[in-house]
Enzyme design. Structure first.
Site, PDB file in Angstrom:
ATOM      1  N   HIS A 218      75.733  69.355  72.695  1.00 50.92           N
ATOM      2  CA  HIS A 218      74.659  68.603  72.044  1.00 50.92           C
ATOM      3  C   HIS A 218      73.378  68.800  72.837  1.00 50.92           C
ATOM      4  O   HIS A 218      73.405  68.828  74.069  1.00 50.92           O
ATOM      5  CB  HIS A 218      75.001  67.115  71.941  1.00 50.92           C
ATOM      6  CG  HIS A 218      76.202  66.887  71.091  1.00 50.92           C
ATOM      7  ND1 HIS A 218      76.166  66.986  69.723  1.00 50.92           N
ATOM      8  CD2 HIS A 218      77.491  66.643  71.427  1.00 50.92           C
ATOM      9  CE1 HIS A 218      77.387  66.791  69.248  1.00 50.92           C
ATOM     10  NE2 HIS A 218      78.213  66.589  70.262  1.00 50.92           N
TER      11      HIS A 218
ATOM     12  N   PRO B   6      74.656  70.669  60.573  1.00 51.98           N
ATOM     13  CA  PRO B   6      73.563  70.265  59.685  1.00 51.98           C
ATOM     14  C   PRO B   6      72.266  69.915  60.400  1.00 51.98           C
ATOM     15  O   PRO B   6      72.272  69.288  61.452  1.00 51.98           O
ATOM     16  CB  PRO B   6      74.126  69.036  58.954  1.00 51.98           C
ATOM     17  CG  PRO B   6      75.276  68.573  59.759  1.00 51.98           C
ATOM     18  CD  PRO B   6      75.834  69.797  60.434  1.00 51.98           C
ATOM     19  N   ASN B   7      71.196  70.375  59.805  1.00 58.15           N
ATOM     20  CA  ASN B   7      69.817  70.109  60.215  1.00 58.15           C
ATOM     21  C   ASN B   7      69.366  70.895  61.444  1.00 58.15           C
ATOM     22  O   ASN B   7      68.187  70.867  61.800  1.00 58.15           O
ATOM     23  CB  ASN B   7      69.573  68.600  60.433  1.00 58.15           C
ATOM     24  CG  ASN B   7      69.884  67.794  59.200  1.00 58.15           C
ATOM     25  OD1 ASN B   7      69.331  68.086  58.134  1.00 58.15           O
ATOM     26  ND2 ASN B   7      70.777  66.820  59.287  1.00 58.15           N
TER      27      ASN B   7
ATOM     28  N   ALA C 174      75.516  66.067  63.168  1.00 58.17           N
ATOM     29  CA  ALA C 174      75.958  64.752  62.669  1.00 58.17           C
ATOM     30  C   ALA C 174      77.445  64.740  62.310  1.00 58.17           C
ATOM     31  O   ALA C 174      78.106  63.695  62.397  1.00 58.17           O
ATOM     32  CB  ALA C 174      75.110  64.353  61.463  1.00 58.17           C
TER      33      ALA C 174
ATOM     34  N   ASN D 233      78.019  73.051  68.049  1.00 59.20           N
ATOM     35  CA  ASN D 233      77.212  71.846  67.900  1.00 59.20           C
ATOM     36  C   ASN D 233      77.356  71.435  66.434  1.00 59.20           C
ATOM     37  O   ASN D 233      76.654  71.951  65.561  1.00 59.20           O
ATOM     38  CB  ASN D 233      75.744  72.099  68.253  1.00 59.20           C
ATOM     39  CG  ASN D 233      74.930  70.813  68.219  1.00 59.20           C
ATOM     40  OD1 ASN D 233      75.407  69.782  67.726  1.00 59.20           O
ATOM     41  ND2 ASN D 233      73.708  70.848  68.721  1.00 59.20           N
TER      42      ASN D 233
ATOM     43  N   ARG E 285      72.189  57.399  73.046  1.00 57.65           N
ATOM     44  CA  ARG E 285      71.533  57.113  71.765  1.00 57.65           C
ATOM     45  C   ARG E 285      72.320  56.048  70.993  1.00 57.65           C
ATOM     46  O   ARG E 285      73.073  55.289  71.583  1.00 57.65           O
ATOM     47  CB  ARG E 285      71.373  58.424  70.976  1.00 57.65           C
ATOM     48  CG  ARG E 285      70.501  59.445  71.735  1.00 57.65           C
ATOM     49  CD  ARG E 285      70.343  60.733  70.976  1.00 57.65           C
ATOM     50  NE  ARG E 285      69.607  60.537  69.720  1.00 57.65           N
ATOM     51  CZ  ARG E 285      69.531  61.458  68.759  1.00 57.65           C
ATOM     52  NH1 ARG E 285      70.148  62.626  68.899  1.00 57.65           N
ATOM     53  NH2 ARG E 285      68.845  61.206  67.654  1.00 57.65           N
TER      54      ARG E 285
ATOM     55  N   GLU F 183      82.160  71.892  72.953  1.00 59.66           N
ATOM     56  CA  GLU F 183      81.247  71.065  72.149  1.00 59.66           C
ATOM     57  C   GLU F 183      79.923  70.924  72.895  1.00 59.66           C
ATOM     58  O   GLU F 183      79.928  70.628  74.093  1.00 59.66           O
ATOM     59  CB  GLU F 183      81.880  69.680  71.939  1.00 59.66           C
ATOM     60  CG  GLU F 183      80.945  68.703  71.234  1.00 59.66           C
ATOM     61  CD  GLU F 183      81.560  67.311  71.071  1.00 59.66           C
ATOM     62  OE1 GLU F 183      82.790  67.156  71.240  1.00 59.66           O
ATOM     63  OE2 GLU F 183      80.790  66.376  70.779  1.00 59.66           O
TER      64      GLU F 183
ATOM     65  N   ARG G 211      61.956  69.737  63.803  1.00 58.68           N
ATOM     66  CA  ARG G 211      62.662  68.469  63.590  1.00 58.68           C
ATOM     67  C   ARG G 211      62.598  67.602  64.841  1.00 58.68           C
ATOM     68  O   ARG G 211      63.057  68.025  65.911  1.00 58.68           O
ATOM     69  CB  ARG G 211      64.132  68.794  63.280  1.00 58.68           C
ATOM     70  CG  ARG G 211      65.031  67.601  63.239  1.00 58.68           C
ATOM     71  CD  ARG G 211      66.491  68.022  63.310  1.00 58.68           C
ATOM     72  NE  ARG G 211      67.348  66.868  63.175  1.00 58.68           N
ATOM     73  CZ  ARG G 211      68.614  66.826  63.569  1.00 58.68           C
ATOM     74  NH1 ARG G 211      69.177  67.888  64.115  1.00 58.68           N
ATOM     75  NH2 ARG G 211      69.317  65.732  63.411  1.00 58.68           N
TER      76      ARG G 211
ATOM     77  N   TYR H 171      64.572  66.959  70.166  1.00 60.28           N
ATOM     78  CA  TYR H 171      65.243  68.265  70.126  1.00 60.28           C
ATOM     79  C   TYR H 171      64.371  69.428  70.614  1.00 60.28           C
ATOM     80  O   TYR H 171      64.822  70.569  70.595  1.00 60.28           O
ATOM     81  CB  TYR H 171      65.746  68.541  68.707  1.00 60.28           C
ATOM     82  CG  TYR H 171      66.724  67.504  68.202  1.00 60.28           C
ATOM     83  CD1 TYR H 171      67.961  67.340  68.827  1.00 60.28           C
ATOM     84  CD2 TYR H 171      66.412  66.672  67.127  1.00 60.28           C
ATOM     85  CE1 TYR H 171      68.859  66.379  68.390  1.00 60.28           C
ATOM     86  CE2 TYR H 171      67.307  65.713  66.672  1.00 60.28           C
ATOM     87  CZ  TYR H 171      68.525  65.571  67.313  1.00 60.28           C
ATOM     88  OH  TYR H 171      69.421  64.621  66.877  1.00 60.28           O
TER      89      TYR H 171
HETATM   90  C1  DQA Z   1      72.991  66.563  68.003  1.00 64.79           C
HETATM   91  C2  DQA Z   1      73.244  65.076  68.141  1.00 64.79           C
HETATM   92  C3  DQA Z   1      73.744  64.487  66.839  1.00 64.79           C
HETATM   93  O1  DQA Z   1      73.984  63.084  66.991  1.00 64.79           O
HETATM   94  C4  DQA Z   1      72.720  64.682  65.743  1.00 64.79           C
HETATM   95  O2  DQA Z   1      73.214  64.213  64.517  1.00 64.79           O
HETATM   96  C5  DQA Z   1      72.248  66.076  65.640  1.00 64.79           C
HETATM   97  C6  DQA Z   1      72.049  66.869  66.843  1.00 64.79           C
HETATM   98  C7  DQA Z   1      72.379  67.160  69.282  1.00 64.79           C
HETATM   99  O3  DQA Z   1      72.477  68.383  69.439  1.00 64.79           O
HETATM  100  O4  DQA Z   1      71.799  66.445  70.094  1.00 64.79           O
HETATM  101  O5  DQA Z   1      71.941  66.559  64.549  1.00 64.79           O
HETATM  102  O6  DQA Z   1      74.229  67.221  67.774  1.00 64.79           O
END
Ligand code: DQA
Length: 139
Positions: free
Chosen positions: A97, A9-10, A74, A71, A104, A95, A17, A22
């Site tokens: 990020h 998501p997002n 959230a 990835n 964080r 995995e 964003r 990011y």
């Molecule tokens: C994320 C880190 C997550 O905590 C966050 O909710 C994201 C992006 C990252 O790639 O740094 O949406 O996965």
């Protein structure tokens, strides 16, 4: 070798964003460069904001790909379902990020994916994806 990148998501909003966290590159632009860097790899990418769609994609990818870069954004910190799906399939999942989630908020320190992943790469910006692909090609 066939590798699927799944973004949660997002992450469709990468580029606009929270650029301080990011970066300002869209994933589409980054992905084009990634394909050029790995001409020997058949790369594909998929993004969804919906938990069940990510689970369905993981199930299907098990038959289609040699490895998965995930990835879950959230959902990493909340989804027992995605964690179980990673455990249920037989292909390795790395995995990733973009941000260093360990540096964080505390709620980002927990991952339901990590215990079932082959490994975890975090905090290298978009380069985290490249390092994950390398973990497959250089293995
Ligand atoms: C994320 C880190 C997550 O905590 C966050 O909710 C994201 C992006 C990252 O790639 O740094 O949406 O996965």
């Amino acid at each position: 070798m066939k590798i699927l990148i799944i973004n949660g998501p997002n992450l469709n909003l990468l580029g606009s964003r929270e650029p301080g966290t990011y970066g300002s590159q869209t994933f589409e632009d980054y992905f084009q460069n990634l394909e050029k860097k790995f001409p020997q790899v058949e790369l594909a990418s998929y993004q969804s904001n919906i938990e069940g769609e990510i689970i369905d994609r993981l199930h299907a990818a098990d038959k289609e790909f040699d490895g998965i870069v995930l990835n879950a954004a959230a959902y990493t910190h909340t989804s027992v379902g995605i964690g179980d799906a990673v455990k249920a399939i037989s292909k390795p999942v790395v995995e990733v990020h973009i941000s260093n989630t360990s540096a964080r908020e505390e709620f980002r320190h927990r991952s339901f994916i990590a215990p079932n992943a082959k490994g975890v790469i975090l905090g290298f910006g978009l380069q985290s994806y490249e390092l994950a692909v390398l973990s497959f090609t250089e293995a």
